[in-house]
Scaffold this active site. Structure first.
Site, PDB file in Angstrom:
ATOM      1  N   ARG A  59       1.023  -1.054  -0.045  1.00 26.18           N
ATOM      2  CA  ARG A  59       0.090  -0.181   0.054  1.00 26.18           C
ATOM      3  C   ARG A  59       0.867   1.331  -0.101  1.00 26.18           C
ATOM      4  O   ARG A  59       1.767   1.443   0.944  1.00 26.18           O
ATOM      5  CB  ARG A  59      -0.942  -0.187   1.187  1.00 26.18           C
ATOM      6  N   ALA A  60       0.870   1.923  -0.841  1.00 21.03           N
ATOM      7  CA  ALA A  60       1.839   3.016  -1.385  1.00 21.03           C
ATOM      8  C   ALA A  60       1.205   4.216  -2.216  1.00 21.03           C
ATOM      9  O   ALA A  60      -0.096   3.814  -2.684  1.00 21.03           O
ATOM     10  CB  ALA A  60       3.156   2.750  -1.868  1.00 21.03           C
ATOM     11  N   SER A 102      11.749   0.685   1.850  1.00 19.49           N
ATOM     12  CA  SER A 102      11.924   1.991   1.201  1.00 19.49           C
ATOM     13  C   SER A 102      12.927   2.632   2.042  1.00 19.49           C
ATOM     14  O   SER A 102      13.247   2.378   3.213  1.00 19.49           O
ATOM     15  CB  SER A 102      10.227   2.742   1.498  1.00 19.49           C
ATOM     16  N   TYR A 127       3.376   5.003   6.258  1.00 18.04           N
ATOM     17  CA  TYR A 127       3.919   4.079   5.328  1.00 18.04           C
ATOM     18  C   TYR A 127       5.305   3.499   5.482  1.00 18.04           C
ATOM     19  O   TYR A 127       5.636   2.151   5.629  1.00 18.04           O
ATOM     20  CB  TYR A 127       3.982   4.736   3.762  1.00 18.04           C
ATOM     21  N   GLY A 176       3.834  23.625 -18.039  1.00 13.23           N
ATOM     22  CA  GLY A 176       4.545  24.841 -18.557  1.00 13.23           C
ATOM     23  C   GLY A 176       4.482  26.168 -17.580  1.00 13.23           C
ATOM     24  O   GLY A 176       4.936  27.160 -17.783  1.00 13.23           O
ATOM     25  N   ILE A 177       3.605  25.787 -16.563  1.00 13.12           N
ATOM     26  CA  ILE A 177       3.789  26.685 -15.493  1.00 13.12           C
ATOM     27  C   ILE A 177       5.142  26.898 -14.717  1.00 13.12           C
ATOM     28  O   ILE A 177       5.611  25.985 -14.397  1.00 13.12           O
ATOM     29  CB  ILE A 177       2.582  26.333 -14.249  1.00 13.12           C
TER      30      ILE A 177
END
Length: 203
Positions: A59-60, A102, A127, A176-177
């Site tokens: 679960r991630a 992780s 997590y 493009g912001i």
């Protein structure tokens, strides 16, 4: 994402690969269906004939939490799921379990020096805490059954088909912001999915 890249790499090398999946549709001729990681007998049956299992399910990337108790949901999927995979591997007579954990197990940030496996774990969110507990459960079950195990703590993984926050960031860059990256002090270590697949294959 990672499993697809890993299976493709192993098959290119001529290795026999069985995908343990929730659904029948998808790539790969040998797809073994196990709807839920709570089903230890089904997992053991799916593992028969293999030499090793690579446990990638977790679960991630929960971007919008819907669970009333997220900590319990992480524990159910990541801790109990890993323990069930390890028990099933032992029952099926496998030699080795490779767990993808992780880098978050080590902590949320470093200050001038990189994390190493010798540092005490310091997970900062649910997590990562669940992945640390998954590592501990795997280690205990493996030692009980003389099962070899490998734990990999990768940083953020990038590559074709990436999901989660990195995918959102890529979409933002592509919009493009103008983004004020120069004002941020938030560097991240990354690994390509092909490089990670190479490491997992060696393990």
């Amino acid at each position: 994402f990672i499993g697809g890249a890993l299976c493709a790499k192993l098959e290119r090398e001529g290795r026999a690969v069985a995908r343990v999946v929730r659904r029948l549709e998808g790539p790969g001729a040998d797809r073994r269906i196990v709807p839920d990681l709570s089903q230890v007998d089904a997992l053991a049956h799916a593992f028969r004939g293999a030499g090793a299992v690579v446990h990638l399910a977790a679960r991630a990337h929960v971007l919008r939490e819907t669970e009333s108790d997220p900590v319990a949901a992480f524990a159910r999927a990541n801790v109990e799921g890993t323990a069930n995979v390890a028990e099933a591997a032992a029952r099926a007579g496998l030699r080795r379990v490779v767990l993808l954990s992780s880098i978050g197990v080590n902590g949320a940030s470093t200050y001038g020096t990189p994390f190493t496996e010798l540092q005490p774990p310091a997970p900062a969110e649910a997590y990562a805490a669940s992945k640390l507990e998954a590592e501990r459960r795997l280690r205990a079950i493996a030692l009980q059954h003389s099962l070899e195990f490998v734990i990999i703590r990768p940083p953020m993984v990038h590559g074709p088909g990436v999901k989660g926050n990195l995918r959102r960031l890529i979409a933002l860059v592509n919009s493009g912001i103008p983004l004020p990256f120069a004002s941020l002090e938030n560097r991240r270590s990354l690994i390509g999915v092909e490089n990670l697949s190479d490491l997992i294959a060696i393990c």
